[in-house]
Scaffold this motif. Structure first.
Motif, PDB file in Angstrom:
ATOM      1  N   THR A  23       0.841  -1.204   0.000  1.00  0.00           N
ATOM      2  CA  THR A  23       0.000   0.000   0.000  1.00  0.00           C
ATOM      3  C   THR A  23       0.872   1.249   0.000  1.00  0.00           C
ATOM      4  O   THR A  23       0.632   2.195  -0.764  1.00  0.00           O
ATOM      5  CB  THR A  23      -0.927   0.015   1.230  1.00  0.00           C
ATOM      6  N   ILE A  24       1.907   1.245   0.837  1.00  0.00           N
ATOM      7  CA  ILE A  24       2.825   2.382   0.895  1.00  0.00           C
ATOM      8  C   ILE A  24       3.576   2.539  -0.421  1.00  0.00           C
ATOM      9  O   ILE A  24       3.716   3.651  -0.953  1.00  0.00           O
ATOM     10  CB  ILE A  24       3.806   2.211   2.062  1.00  0.00           C
ATOM     11  N   GLU A  25       4.061   1.413  -0.946  1.00  0.00           N
ATOM     12  CA  GLU A  25       4.816   1.478  -2.194  1.00  0.00           C
ATOM     13  C   GLU A  25       3.954   2.013  -3.339  1.00  0.00           C
ATOM     14  O   GLU A  25       4.387   2.870  -4.112  1.00  0.00           O
ATOM     15  CB  GLU A  25       5.339   0.081  -2.557  1.00  0.00           C
ATOM     16  N   PHE A  26       2.725   1.498  -3.452  1.00  0.00           N
ATOM     17  CA  PHE A  26       1.858   1.971  -4.531  1.00  0.00           C
ATOM     18  C   PHE A  26       1.370   3.389  -4.263  1.00  0.00           C
ATOM     19  O   PHE A  26       1.171   4.163  -5.212  1.00  0.00           O
ATOM     20  CB  PHE A  26       0.684   1.014  -4.727  1.00  0.00           C
ATOM     21  N   TYR A  27       1.171   3.744  -3.006  1.00  0.00           N
ATOM     22  CA  TYR A  27       0.847   5.131  -2.669  1.00  0.00           C
ATOM     23  C   TYR A  27       1.937   6.053  -3.206  1.00  0.00           C
ATOM     24  O   TYR A  27       1.655   7.068  -3.861  1.00  0.00           O
ATOM     25  CB  TYR A  27       0.731   5.287  -1.149  1.00  0.00           C
ATOM     26  N   ASP A  28       3.181   5.707  -2.927  1.00  0.00           N
ATOM     27  CA  ASP A  28       4.293   6.538  -3.388  1.00  0.00           C
ATOM     28  C   ASP A  28       4.309   6.652  -4.911  1.00  0.00           C
ATOM     29  O   ASP A  28       4.546   7.734  -5.470  1.00  0.00           O
ATOM     30  CB  ASP A  28       5.614   5.951  -2.897  1.00  0.00           C
ATOM     31  N   PHE A  29       4.041   5.536  -5.595  1.00  0.00           N
ATOM     32  CA  PHE A  29       4.052   5.575  -7.050  1.00  0.00           C
ATOM     33  C   PHE A  29       2.876   6.369  -7.595  1.00  0.00           C
ATOM     34  O   PHE A  29       3.007   7.100  -8.577  1.00  0.00           O
ATOM     35  CB  PHE A  29       4.042   4.140  -7.605  1.00  0.00           C
ATOM     36  N   TYR A  30       1.699   6.247  -6.993  1.00  0.00           N
ATOM     37  CA  TYR A  30       0.541   7.003  -7.460  1.00  0.00           C
ATOM     38  C   TYR A  30       0.711   8.488  -7.210  1.00  0.00           C
ATOM     39  O   TYR A  30       0.254   9.312  -8.015  1.00  0.00           O
ATOM     40  CB  TYR A  30      -0.732   6.516  -6.773  1.00  0.00           C
TER      41      TYR A  30
ATOM     42  N   ALA B 196      11.759   4.972 -13.729  1.00  0.00           N
ATOM     43  CA  ALA B 196      11.722   4.109 -12.544  1.00  0.00           C
ATOM     44  C   ALA B 196      11.565   2.649 -12.931  1.00  0.00           C
ATOM     45  O   ALA B 196      12.086   1.753 -12.254  1.00  0.00           O
ATOM     46  CB  ALA B 196      10.584   4.532 -11.622  1.00  0.00           C
ATOM     47  N   MET B 197      10.825   2.404 -14.015  1.00  0.00           N
ATOM     48  CA  MET B 197      10.616   1.027 -14.443  1.00  0.00           C
ATOM     49  C   MET B 197      11.926   0.391 -14.910  1.00  0.00           C
ATOM     50  O   MET B 197      12.132  -0.812 -14.756  1.00  0.00           O
ATOM     51  CB  MET B 197       9.577   0.968 -15.564  1.00  0.00           C
ATOM     52  N   VAL B 198      12.819   1.211 -15.465  1.00  0.00           N
ATOM     53  CA  VAL B 198      14.115   0.705 -15.910  1.00  0.00           C
ATOM     54  C   VAL B 198      14.954   0.275 -14.712  1.00  0.00           C
ATOM     55  O   VAL B 198      15.724  -0.686 -14.786  1.00  0.00           O
ATOM     56  CB  VAL B 198      14.849   1.783 -16.734  1.00  0.00           C
ATOM     57  N   ALA B 199      14.800   0.987 -13.589  1.00  0.00           N
ATOM     58  CA  ALA B 199      15.566   0.660 -12.386  1.00  0.00           C
ATOM     59  C   ALA B 199      15.004  -0.549 -11.647  1.00  0.00           C
ATOM     60  O   ALA B 199      15.706  -1.159 -10.829  1.00  0.00           O
ATOM     61  CB  ALA B 199      15.597   1.867 -11.448  1.00  0.00           C
ATOM     62  N   ARG B 200      13.763  -0.902 -11.921  1.00  0.00           N
ATOM     63  CA  ARG B 200      13.127  -1.974 -11.155  1.00  0.00           C
ATOM     64  C   ARG B 200      13.794  -3.338 -11.329  1.00  0.00           C
ATOM     65  O   ARG B 200      13.986  -4.059 -10.336  1.00  0.00           O
ATOM     66  CB  ARG B 200      11.639  -2.033 -11.500  1.00  0.00           C
ATOM     67  N   PRO B 201      14.191  -3.749 -12.550  1.00  0.00           N
ATOM     68  CA  PRO B 201      14.888  -5.042 -12.643  1.00  0.00           C
ATOM     69  C   PRO B 201      16.194  -5.070 -11.846  1.00  0.00           C
ATOM     70  O   PRO B 201      16.545  -6.113 -11.274  1.00  0.00           O
ATOM     71  CB  PRO B 201      15.147  -5.185 -14.151  1.00  0.00           C
ATOM     72  N   LEU B 202      16.917  -3.946 -11.795  1.00  0.00           N
ATOM     73  CA  LEU B 202      18.132  -3.894 -10.983  1.00  0.00           C
ATOM     74  C   LEU B 202      17.789  -4.082  -9.505  1.00  0.00           C
ATOM     75  O   LEU B 202      18.479  -4.809  -8.782  1.00  0.00           O
ATOM     76  CB  LEU B 202      18.852  -2.562 -11.198  1.00  0.00           C
ATOM     77  N   GLY B 203      16.710  -3.433  -9.070  1.00  0.00           N
ATOM     78  CA  GLY B 203      16.254  -3.628  -7.693  1.00  0.00           C
ATOM     79  C   GLY B 203      15.853  -5.068  -7.441  1.00  0.00           C
ATOM     80  O   GLY B 203      16.130  -5.620  -6.369  1.00  0.00           O
ATOM     81  N   ALA B 204      15.211  -5.680  -8.437  1.00  0.00           N
ATOM     82  CA  ALA B 204      14.806  -7.088  -8.293  1.00  0.00           C
ATOM     83  C   ALA B 204      16.019  -7.987  -8.138  1.00  0.00           C
ATOM     84  O   ALA B 204      15.999  -8.946  -7.351  1.00  0.00           O
ATOM     85  CB  ALA B 204      13.975  -7.508  -9.510  1.00  0.00           C
TER      86      ALA B 204
ATOM     87  N   GLN C 103      13.152   5.203  -6.395  1.00  0.00           N
ATOM     88  CA  GLN C 103      11.819   4.633  -6.182  1.00  0.00           C
ATOM     89  C   GLN C 103      11.671   3.307  -6.931  1.00  0.00           C
ATOM     90  O   GLN C 103      11.183   2.312  -6.395  1.00  0.00           O
ATOM     91  CB  GLN C 103      10.740   5.599  -6.664  1.00  0.00           C
ATOM     92  N   GLY C 104      12.074   3.311  -8.192  1.00  0.00           N
ATOM     93  CA  GLY C 104      11.961   2.102  -8.996  1.00  0.00           C
ATOM     94  C   GLY C 104      12.830   0.981  -8.456  1.00  0.00           C
ATOM     95  O   GLY C 104      12.412  -0.182  -8.431  1.00  0.00           O
ATOM     96  N   PHE C 105      14.044   1.318  -8.032  1.00  0.00           N
ATOM     97  CA  PHE C 105      14.954   0.326  -7.453  1.00  0.00           C
ATOM     98  C   PHE C 105      14.316  -0.338  -6.239  1.00  0.00           C
ATOM     99  O   PHE C 105      14.362  -1.562  -6.077  1.00  0.00           O
ATOM    100  CB  PHE C 105      16.259   1.024  -7.058  1.00  0.00           C
ATOM    101  N   ALA C 106      13.676   0.469  -5.392  1.00  0.00           N
ATOM    102  CA  ALA C 106      13.033  -0.066  -4.184  1.00  0.00           C
ATOM    103  C   ALA C 106      11.836  -0.945  -4.527  1.00  0.00           C
ATOM    104  O   ALA C 106      11.669  -2.031  -3.964  1.00  0.00           O
ATOM    105  CB  ALA C 106      12.605   1.075  -3.273  1.00  0.00           C
ATOM    106  N   LEU C 107      11.007  -0.482  -5.466  1.00  0.00           N
ATOM    107  CA  LEU C 107       9.825  -1.259  -5.829  1.00  0.00           C
ATOM    108  C   LEU C 107      10.221  -2.578  -6.479  1.00  0.00           C
ATOM    109  O   LEU C 107       9.490  -3.566  -6.395  1.00  0.00           O
ATOM    110  CB  LEU C 107       8.916  -0.459  -6.758  1.00  0.00           C
TER     111      LEU C 107
END
Length: 450
Positions: free
Chosen positions: A30-37, A71-79, A133-137
């Motif tokens: 909820t917090i993560e999606f709140y931040d993204f929204y 942020a979406m580009v950073a998400r796989p690195l976070g994963a 943000q993307g890295f964290a998500l």
């Protein structure tokens, strides 16, 4: 049913209560999606006006969406990073780290100087924090999904897998509700533009408020204990030194399938939340025409649609446990493909049609998003689950979410204000997901501790 829900826990082993599992998986997302929204809303309302030079409004909006997509580009690195930690060190500490990273980045966005203050340094800092943000998500979702599914009672993994998914509609309602309250307290004489007070400092409040929510999330997660699945991996000596290399070597097919399973979900998600806000607010007589609603009216309509998002996210869990994940998603994905072709007919019916468009779109979103909380973790063994599910989920974010708002605005402009090509784009992405589901197998009966 006992209050302990840890599947396969040995006698006397500490376990997570049902309430703790629900809160830990739900509160964090909820917090993560709140931040993204919050960012998504600001990307439409605020950032084109404050973080880029004055000029072409469409160019500024596209630039704002490009940073949104960064942020979406950073998400796989976070994963990869959080997945490595989660598969080697455990789910609990990794989830706490992801939540802290997201919370700090979001808070700092609320304190950024704007373009008139520092010039191009403003969008540069925004990009850096957006990447954080993307890295964290990238590490948040898979960890929350694992907390839910690895602690679920037998036969209810899809139901429990919907708990982290419910963070999306709840986060949307909190974020947009807060923006609505602030906008109401700082009214604008021009319905197409936020007020001076809102642009000056009001927009910062939702970002700064995230700090309060992070404290609550940390308190819940620090009280978790590790799941039986991870503990069994440790005691049996199955922890991998390099989970990333192992998952690519042994489960590359599952990585590919999981990525394309999520494609239609991501495209629909960001079309209904981010693109729709731009399209709904654009003037009917604008060079690229929209629906012409004022901000408050359209966001209230969106919140009405998001209620159905939440309802059908939860309902999808029992359906996926009863019918199977694959069968459920095949039917829903076919519905998404048809929905893309129905955009123009629906939107030509006035406010009733627009509301039906929002309700149907968000209901389909719930039905496709809900089962993913169980399906993606079930594709991988416990020793590789954090890494594998995280990579599939977040690589799909590049193919779907990172480019969806940008492509949608370009197709909207190409169509001269008609959403026809945007709907066709959704249909094509749904057909790709449908094909991936046909090539995949049912995962409902796998041993979650294996």
């Amino acid at each position: 049913m006992s209050n302990s829900v840890s599947a396969g826990a040995s006698a006397g082993r500490p376990s997570n209560s049902r309430a703790r599992v629900i809160l830990a998986s739900l509160v964090g997302t909820t917090i993560e999606f709140y931040d993204f929204y919050v960012y998504a809303t600001a990307a439409v309302l605020v950032f084109p006006h404050l973080f880029f030079p004055k000029g072409n409004e469409t160019t500024a909006l596209l630039a704002s969406f490009a940073i949104f997509g960064a942020a979406m580009v950073a998400r796989p690195l976070g994963a990869i990073v959080f997945g490595h930690l989660g598969d080697r060190k455990g789910r609990k500490a990794t989830l706490v780290g992801a939540l802290l990273t997201m919370g700090i980045a979001t808070f700092l966005i609320g304190a950024l100087p704007t373009y008139p203050m520092v010039g191009w340094l403003a969008p540069l800092l925004l990009v850096i924090l957006r990447l954080a943000q993307g890295f964290a998500l990238g590490g948040e979702w898979s960890g929350a999904a694992l907390v839910a599914t690895e602690n679920a009672p037998e036969g209810k993994r899809a139901v429990y897998g919907t708990f982290p998914q419910l963070g999306a509609p709840i986060g949307f309602i909190i974020a947009n509700g807060l923006f609505l309250i602030i906008a109401a307290l700082m009214p604008s004489g021009d319905p197409s533009m936020p007020s001076e007070a809102f642009l000056s400092w009001g927009w910062r409040i939702p970002f700064l408020f995230s700090a309060v929510m992070v404290v609550v999330g940390l308190w819940v997660r620090l009280n978790l204990v590790e799941s039986a699945a991870f503990e069994k991996t440790v005691t049996q000596g199955k922890v991998q030194r390099l989970p990333l290399a192992t998952v690519f070597r042994t489960h590359w097919k599952q990585l590919l399938l999981g990525t394309f399973y999520m494609l239609a979900t991501y495209v629909l998600f960001y079309l209904m939340t981010t693109f729709s806000l731009s399209y709904g607010r654009a003037a009917i007589d604008a060079p690229v025409a929209g629906l012409g609603y004022d901000y408050r009216t359209f966001v209230l309509m969106m919140i009405g649609g998001v209620v159905f998002f939440g309802i059908f996210t939860y309902l999808s869990g029992p359906w996926a446990d009863s019918w199977g994940r694959r069968k459920t998603l095949l039917w829903v994905t076919a519905g998404i493909a048809l929905f893309g072709l129905a955009w123009v007919p629906l939107l030509s019916l006035g406010t009733v049609g627009v509301m039906a468009w929002l309700v149907i779109g968000f209901a389909l979103m719930g039905m496709t998003f809900g089962p993913m909380g169980a399906l993606l973790p079930e594709l991988f063994p416990a020793a590789l689950r954090y890494t594998g599910s995280g990579i599939s989920y977040n690589v799909s974010s590049i193919l779907g979410a990172a480019v969806a708002p940008f492509i949608a605005v370009a197709l909207w402009s190409y169509g001269g204000g008609s959403p026809f090509y945007v709907g066709v784009y959704l249909t094509v992405m749904a057909l790709i997901t449908f094909l991936a589901l046909l090539l995949g197998e049912e995962t409902q009966h796998i041993d979650i501790e294996a």
